[in-house]
Design an enzyme around this catalytic site. Structure first.
Site, PDB file in Angstrom:
ATOM      1  N   HIS A 121       0.860  -1.365  -0.052  1.00 15.75           N
ATOM      2  CA  HIS A 121      -0.071   0.006   0.135  1.00 15.75           C
ATOM      3  C   HIS A 121       0.889   1.237   0.158  1.00 15.75           C
ATOM      4  O   HIS A 121       0.828   2.153  -0.927  1.00 15.75           O
ATOM      5  CB  HIS A 121      -0.901   0.215   0.964  1.00 15.75           C
ATOM      6  CG  HIS A 121      -1.874  -1.042   1.278  1.00 15.75           C
ATOM      7  ND1 HIS A 121      -2.757  -1.324   0.213  1.00 15.75           N
ATOM      8  CD2 HIS A 121      -2.290  -2.082   1.996  1.00 15.75           C
ATOM      9  CE1 HIS A 121      -3.684  -2.649   0.332  1.00 15.75           C
ATOM     10  NE2 HIS A 121      -3.141  -2.724   1.411  1.00 15.75           N
ATOM     11  N   ASP A 133      -5.033  -8.132  -3.872  1.00 18.74           N
ATOM     12  CA  ASP A 133      -5.490  -8.054  -2.366  1.00 18.74           C
ATOM     13  C   ASP A 133      -6.713  -8.485  -1.900  1.00 18.74           C
ATOM     14  O   ASP A 133      -6.862  -9.757  -1.842  1.00 18.74           O
ATOM     15  CB  ASP A 133      -5.202  -6.285  -2.304  1.00 18.74           C
ATOM     16  CG  ASP A 133      -5.497  -5.918  -0.755  1.00 18.74           C
ATOM     17  OD1 ASP A 133      -5.504  -6.899   0.053  1.00 18.74           O
ATOM     18  OD2 ASP A 133      -5.205  -4.638  -0.591  1.00 18.74           O
TER      19      ASP A 133
HETATM   20 ZN   LIG Z   1      -3.596  -6.981   2.231  1.00 21.91          ZN
END
Ligand SMILES: [Zn+2]
Length: 334
Positions: A199, A250
């Site tokens: 991220h 994800d």
């Molecule tokens: Zn994750």
């Protein structure tokens, strides 16, 4: 049929069980969504993991992914089930076994960093590719991060960790340690060329400098980050520093590597008001080589795209056409 051969895409960050949340819209923000995610995570048996993950991994293969980094935090028996599911589906897996010291659900947690490392060794002993995955600075105390950082460096294993996805995580880290998450990762020895921060949406300039100095990568997961309202990753700032970027599906709300790459450049364009922030060849590299390097994989299969697909009709620069004008259905099933 006219086709184009490309390196298979590499999905450097997946939580396959979260595919079950696709199309569910409850949860007013990331933390509300997390409650639904914990509900799903709490009820899964190893058999359900195995059968469910086979379907998710088949969807990844159909979309052109050939390697998956499964960031796994459901327990040890379920880790073996995930590996079996990958073998059944025919996708290469790197099991990023998660260390979880506090918070979450009981099934996520190990009693100590040493307990965690013995679980990792058990999986590794079966011949499966593994990586260390301290879940986050939220879930791992400082001494765990230090021990895992040392171990990953000594064993030359990949280390993946979530960081800077949400402002609240940064506030809590500052309150506990007086440091931002990536600063804490640097201090505890978790960064290095083998490390990937997942991220980095709200990473500041100093944190990005630390990643660049360490030679670490960032895994950006644009469709999930959009779905969860995380924010816009500072893609152009990451690139300017020469930090490698890879992609992940994800939460698996969407499984399409071309869409992830398009969004990666889309975020950079929206933030800068410029086009071509990442070149097409760089984007394709983010989708494959960088992910493989992040997972420690050196060889993986190619894929073929159908150049006669309707979305590529009349397109001269087929590589750019793929990234900016096509979806994963151009990938020819193998
Ligand atoms: Zn994750």
């Amino acid at each position: 049929m006219a086709t184009l051969t490309l390196p298979g895409f590499v999905n450097a960050h997946s939580h396959a069980f979260q595919r079950a949340l696709r199309g569910r819209t409850e949860g007013a923000d990331f933390w509300g969504w997390r409650e639904s995610m914990l509900d799903v995570a709490g009820g899964l048996s190893p058999d359900q993991v195995r059968s469910g993950y086979v379907q998710v991994y088949r969807e990844m293969l159909a979309a052109g992914y050939r390697v998956v980094g499964e960031f796994h935090y459901l327990g040890l028996a379920e880790a073996h089930a995930a590996v079996e599911a990958a073998a059944e589906a025919g996708i290469e897996i790197v099991l990023l076994l998660t260390a979880y010291g506090r918070g979450g659900l009981e099934r996520f947690r190990q009693g100590s960093a040493a307990d965690y490392l013995s679980q990792l060794e058990e999986v590794r002993a079966t011949g499966v590719r593994v990586g260390l995955a301290p879940h986050s600075v939220r879930a791992c105390p400082r001494d765990w991060l230090e021990e895992l950082g040392r171990y990953a460096a000594a064993e030359r294993l990949p280390l993946h960790v979530h960081a800077d996805e949400q402002p609240r995580e940064i506030e809590e880290c500052l309150a506990e340690h007086g440091l931002r998450p990536i600063e804490l990762l640097a201090e505890t020895g978790c960064l290095g060329p083998h490390a990937t921060v997942v991220h980095a949406t709200h990473a500041d300039a100093h944190e990005l400098d630390l990643l660049a100095e360490a030679g670490s990568r960032v895994c950006v997961c644009p469709t999930t980050e959009a779905n969860l309202g995380d924010g816009f990753c500072p893609v152009e700032e990451i690139c300017r520093r020469g930090i490698g970027i890879c992609i992940g599906s994800d939460s698996n709300v969407r499984i399409d590597p071309l869409e992830e790459l398009r969004e990666l450049e889309g975020i950079a364009r929206r933030r800068t008001g410029k086009r071509g922030v990442l070149s097409v060849s760089t984007l394709l590299c983010c989708g494959a080589d960088e992910g493989a390097a992040a997972l420690g994989v050196e060889r993986w299969p190619d894929i073929e795209a159908d150049l006669e697909h309707r979305s590529l009709a009349g397109v001269e620069n087929v590589h750019a056409g793929l990234v900016f004008g096509a979806s994963a259905d151009v990938v020819i099933p193998s």
